[in-house]
Structure formats: structure tokens, C-alpha cells
Design an enzyme around this catalytic site. Structure first.
Site, PDB file in Angstrom:
ATOM      1  CG  ASP A 172       0.303  -4.141  10.664  1.00 10.01           C
ATOM      2  OD1 ASP A 172       0.758  -3.575   9.648  1.00 10.01           O
ATOM      3  OD2 ASP A 172      -0.918  -4.224  10.897  1.00 10.01           O
ATOM      4  CG  ASN A 186      -0.397  -0.056   2.539  1.00 10.62           C
ATOM      5  OD1 ASN A 186       0.763  -0.445   2.687  1.00 10.62           O
ATOM      6  ND2 ASN A 186      -1.146   0.339   3.546  1.00 10.62           N
ATOM      7  CG  ASP A 234      -1.851  -5.205   5.225  1.00 17.68           C
ATOM      8  OD1 ASP A 234      -2.638  -5.780   5.985  1.00 17.68           O
ATOM      9  OD2 ASP A 234      -1.095  -4.295   5.596  1.00 17.68           O
ATOM     10  CG  ASN A 256      -8.411  -1.537  10.516  1.00  9.34           C
ATOM     11  OD1 ASN A 256      -9.156  -2.253  11.173  1.00  9.34           O
ATOM     12  ND2 ASN A 256      -8.542  -1.398   9.206  1.00  9.34           N
TER      13      ASN A 256
END
Ligand code: DOR
Length: 435
Positions: free
Chosen positions: A317, A106, A164, A290
């Protein structure tokens, strides 16, 4: 020792060698010559002349483990270099003990074609301090409409595909993605979120969100998609990996699917076994992520899932954001936390708690992610390039995000007293980091 770009000739002596891939846990040494692992074991025979030519590092009281692998990070380059770059993100990685990272697509532009994958790999080769494994997008532009060219992405070096940051909303598109990926034996990483249920949500749904007046995201938003993707993986026979698992319900679904023989693996992140949703009562956006941090029951379920192998891997993450996106009203703040430089002590905390053995803990950040991503790392192998991490499991300190190599400061663990840190990270036989 100083970071050094030359292949090392050195011996790490008298450390606790933990290599889950070889079921090794003993006090011993690792000999590295010209950057390659030459010998590993309790008693390595080396002549005095040869020894004199080596740099010797006394690892007494330390752990010597395979170079750690973080299979889920956001490096933000190309496109958001003010948050992180491949250079700063990989510096953060090696400071945290990681010799390899897999980076999510992303970016801007999205990594949905060979050109972007190649750009990331080129930058990583030029400026990166650790290995970088790009993850390509499932759908072009992460728009959830058309599949990207998986063959092209894989040929360029992508190790998996994922949207993702967003789910693949259409079940049909996800089915096609799994069928298509299966033909290349490519891993599909799912961000499990039902956007209808999570829409407008700011934190975990329950009595706490009601009390705080913040719109909630139910665990079911994650679980519905986990269940759907497990069923689709079963249908296609493709390899599915579920990212950032946070809820007790998802852990139960994965456990049951694995029992049935579905080809599914899963990861969680340190914040999901460390942080409780009660922290949201501070309205501090550093805790906004999130999927959201959840309840004590979810934390216990995630730990149980790690302990019994339902959850295969722990990934940070790492999601850097600048203060422009993060230090604003809770409602408008971006989702995400940085984690590369705080993961290791939190994972070692699970060992002290008795949730994981040292070998299990190391496997979650080396052997298992290597197997899931099909990359030839994650074990201490004679003849292989020296990717190794030396850990001081006793080092006690307070996490100070102001000292981080990452460009961003959105660390929810800032100020936390912890134990355990990487003191040496070797990547491809070179010293990438020393404390
Ligand atoms: O909190 C998150 N931040 N979750 C995601 O899935 C994406 C990530 C990001 O890219 O910032």
C-alpha cells in the site's frame, strides 16, 4: 553487475530456489538466455563453451525466487508527480525486489477510462523499470455515483477495479459493480470503510485514542464493509479482493467466508503486522494511515490469518506523500506510508518469527497476487521471460529512507534494524536493479 537494458545471458548458481508455484525449495541454478528462463534445477547440464559465454552469478547463501509482485501501490502519476512518478515508483519497486506492481486509480485525473489506463501503460513502457498493472476505478471520479466502463478499462489493460482510498458507500452500487465485473471475470478490490463510523477519525479507537485525545476509528468501520462486500460477492458470484486488512474482526469474517466457499481473497500490509497503535503517542504523522495501525491483538490476528491462508497476499500500500502533506500537525496530515523499499525485510521477519515458511512468505508476494490478478507471472517457468528476484536473507542493515529511490520519505520504518534484502531484480529478462 550494473542495471542493463539488454536481455541477460546469465546463470544464477547455487542459490536456494524457492518457487511456491512448483512446490520447489532446493539448492540449484537458473539459466537465462536472451532474457528467457531456459533451465531451472539442482543440476543443469551446460557445455563448457556455452558456459563461457554466460555471465555467472554465484548465489550461494541467497534465495532465488519469482520476481516479487506488489499488488497495491500508489504511483501518483498522472497528477501528483511531486510525490511520485511512474519512473521513481518503479525504481523504488525494483530496489525493493518487485518486478511487478499494480497501481491504484486515485490519481488526478482518476483512472476511470481507457485514456488514463493507456497513459499509465505508455509511461510505464517508456520510463518504468518494472511491470505496471493499472487498476481502474469502480466509479467515475471515485465519486461513488456511477460505474465506470469496466469493459473499456479491461480492454485498455486494467487488471481489476477499485475505488481504493475511498469505499463504495452505496450497497446497491457495489452490488451492480460486482454483477458487472462478473460478466468480464474482472476482479473487484474493496477498500473497506464505513465512512459514518470512521468520519473525523485519526487513529484506531480504544483506550489509547482516548488517552491521546485523538478521535478514533473502530475496527467495526472496516469489518462492517468487509461483511457487506462478502455478502454481495456471495450474491453475485464475482471475484472480490479485500485490500489492506488490519483488524482481527475482518480476519475472522474472511476466514468464515472462505470456509463457506465465497470467492474472496485478501491482502494485508507490513505495517499491520509490524506497528502497534502505541506509536501514535509520539504524535508523529508518519504513523498516520487509513485503515489505522491497531492493537497487539489485531497484529496477532493478522499474523494468524497469514499463517492459515485466510490472508492470501502482502502488499505495501505504498502511499507516497510530500512533506507538505505529511510533516504537519497530526490532525491535518495525509494518511499513508511508503513501503516498496521496506516490505521485503519485514516479510522475511515473519519467517524468522516462525509465522510463515520461506515458501509461504514468497507466495504472498508472488504466486498468490499473480493468481488473484490473473497475470501470468509469480512462478519460475521455463520458456517465460525472466522475472526473478535474488534475496540475501542474512544482510543486516538499518532502513534509511534517505537512500530510497522513491520521491517521498514518509517511511515509518526509517532507522529500524532489519535483516534481508533484494540484491538483484530481473524484469523481462533485463537487469533492473543490483545492490
Ligand atoms: O492511508 C492511505 N493512503 N489509505 C488509503 O486507502 C489511500 C492512501 C493514499 O492514496 O494516500
Amino acid at each position: 553487475m550494473k542495471p542493463n537494458q539488454n536481455p541477460a545471458n546469465l546463470i544464477l548458481r547455487n542459490g536456494r530456489l524457492i518457487d511456491p508455484g512448483r512446490d520447489l525449495d532446493l539448492v540449484g541454478s537458473v539459466l537465462i538466455e536472451d532474457g528467457k528462463i531456459v533451465a531451472v534445477g539442482a543440476h543443469i547440464q551446460i557445455g563448457a563453451q556455452r558456459l563461457a559465454q554466460l555471465e555467472q552469478i554465484d548465489a550461494t547463501g541467497k534465495w532465488i525466487v519469482p520476481g516479487l509482485i506488489d499488488m497495491h501501490v500508489h504511483l501518483r502519476e498522472p497528477g501528483e508527480e511531486y510525490k511520485e512518478t511512474i519512473c521513481s515508483g518503479t525504481r523504488a519497486a525494483v530496489a525493493g525486489g518487485f518486478s511487478s506492481v499494480a497501481c491504484m486509480p486515485n490519481t488526478h485525473p482518476v483512472n476511470d477510462c481507457a485514456a488514463v489506463t493507456q497513459f499509465i501503460l505508455k509511461k510505464a513502457a517508456e520510463e518504468g523499470l518494472c511491470r505496471v498493472f493499472p487498476v481502474g476505478a469502480i466509479s467515475t471520479g471515485l465519486e461513488g455515483k456511477n460505474l465506470s466502463g469496466f469493459a473499456e478499462l479491461q480492454a485498455a489493460g486494467a487488471v481489476a477495479v477499485s475505488d481504493d482510498g475511498r469505499p463504495v458507500e452505496s450497497s446497491l452500487l457495489m452490488r451492480r459493480a460486482l454483477d458487472y465485473a462478473k460478466t468480464f471475470d474482472l476482479l473487484v478490490i474493496s477498500h473497506c470503510e464505513d465512512l459514518g463510523l470512521s468520519s473525523g477519525g485519526l487513529m484506531n479507537e480504544g483506550p489509547v485514542s482516548t488517552r491521546l485525545g485523538l478521535r478514533g476509528i473502530p475496527g467495526a468501520a472496516e469489518e462492517i464493509m468487509a461483511a457487506r462486500d462478502i455478502l454481495l460477492a456471495e450474491l453475485s458470484g464475482a471475484r472480490l479482493h479485500l485490500a489492506h486488512i488490519s483488524s482481527a474482526g475482518s480476519v475472522a469474517l474472511i476466514r468464515e467466508a472462505k470456509k463457506r466457499g465465497v470467492c474472496v481473497t485478501a491482502e494485508t500490509a507490513p505495517h499491520y503486522f509490524t506497528l502497534n497503535q502505541e506509536l501514535l503517542s509520539t504524535f508523529n504523522p508518519v504513523y498516520k494511515v487509513n485503515p489505522p495501525i491497531r492493537t497487539a491483538k489485531d497484529i496477532e490476528a493478522v499474523k494468524a490469518g497469514l499463517a492459515d491462508g485466510t490472508i492470501d497476499a502482502i502488499a505495501s500500500d505504498h502511499a507516497p506523500h510530500s512533506s507538505v502533506e505529511k510533516d504537519i500537525e497530526f490532525e491535518y496530515a495525509a494518511n499513508g506510508m511508503i513501503g516498496l523499499e521496506s516490505s521485503l525485510p519485514l516479510i522475511l521477519g515473519l519467517v524468522r518469527e516462525g509465522v510463515l515458511s520461506p515458501s509461504q512468505a514468497i507466495a504472498k508476494v508472488s504466486l498468490n497476487p499473480a493468481r488473484i490478478l490473473s497475470i501470468p507471472f509469480g512462478s519460475i517457468t521455463e520458456g517465460a521471460p525472466a522475472d526473478l528476484t535474488v534475496i540475501d536473507p542474512q544482510a543486516e542493515y538499518r532502513i534509511d529512507a534517505n537512500t530510497f529511490e522513491s520521491k517521498s520519505r514518509n517511511c515509518p520504518f526509517h532507522g529500524m534494524q532489519v535483516r534481508g534484502r533484494a540484491v538483484l531484480t530481473l524484469v523481462d529478462g533485463k537487469v533492473a536493479y543490483t545492490a
